[in-house]
Scaffold this motif. Sequence first.
Motif, short mmCIF file in Angstrom:
data_model
loop_
_atom_site.label_atom_id
_atom_site.label_comp_id
_atom_site.label_asym_id
_atom_site.label_seq_id
_atom_site.Cartn_x
_atom_site.Cartn_y
_atom_site.Cartn_z
N THR A 31 24.86 80.58 -5.67
CA THR A 31 24.30 81.66 -6.48
C THR A 31 23.18 81.08 -7.34
N ASN A 32 22.16 81.89 -7.57
CA ASN A 32 20.99 81.40 -8.31
C ASN A 32 20.61 82.38 -9.40
N SER A 33 20.54 81.85 -10.61
CA SER A 33 20.12 82.64 -11.76
C SER A 33 18.74 82.22 -12.25
N MET A 83 13.92 83.09 -8.56
CA MET A 83 14.75 84.08 -7.88
C MET A 83 13.94 84.97 -6.94
N ASN A 87 15.96 83.77 -3.67
CA ASN A 87 17.24 84.48 -3.57
C ASN A 87 17.23 85.44 -2.39
N GLY A 91 21.79 87.27 -3.67
CA GLY A 91 21.57 86.39 -4.82
C GLY A 91 21.80 84.92 -4.54
N TYR A 92 21.83 84.55 -3.25
CA TYR A 92 22.07 83.17 -2.87
C TYR A 92 20.78 82.44 -2.49
N VAL A 93 20.76 81.15 -2.77
CA VAL A 93 19.74 80.24 -2.25
C VAL A 93 20.37 79.55 -1.05
#
Length: 112
Positions: A31-33, A83, A87, A91-93
């Motif tokens: 997950t990437n914020s 993102m 993303n 929401g994943y890299v």
Amino acid sequence: MAASALTVQEITRAGVVITAADANVEGNFFTNSGNIALRVINGGTSSITVTITAQAACDQGTKHDLVVTVASGATKEIGPFPMRHYNDASGYVKVTYSAVTDVTVAAVKLAS
């Protein structure tokens, strides 16, 4: 075998031991914020190439995968990943490796 998830580990002022996982032959995702980095530890005898897959095109209409070389015996921190470009819809890299033997990885985030 499918790509495997990496749990994002948070670095705090108190300190934390980062636990690296074996790099997956099919790749990994996390997950990437927007403030996450990927730690790649290459314990192998040859350099490897790490590819972070772009999910969206830049303003010029081109997708730019991020390709990074990690030398034999080296540890490299890669990121952060905007993102907007990296993303996927969940929401994943997504990341892949040219080789995974003796390669470990961790997704890390600085505490706010």
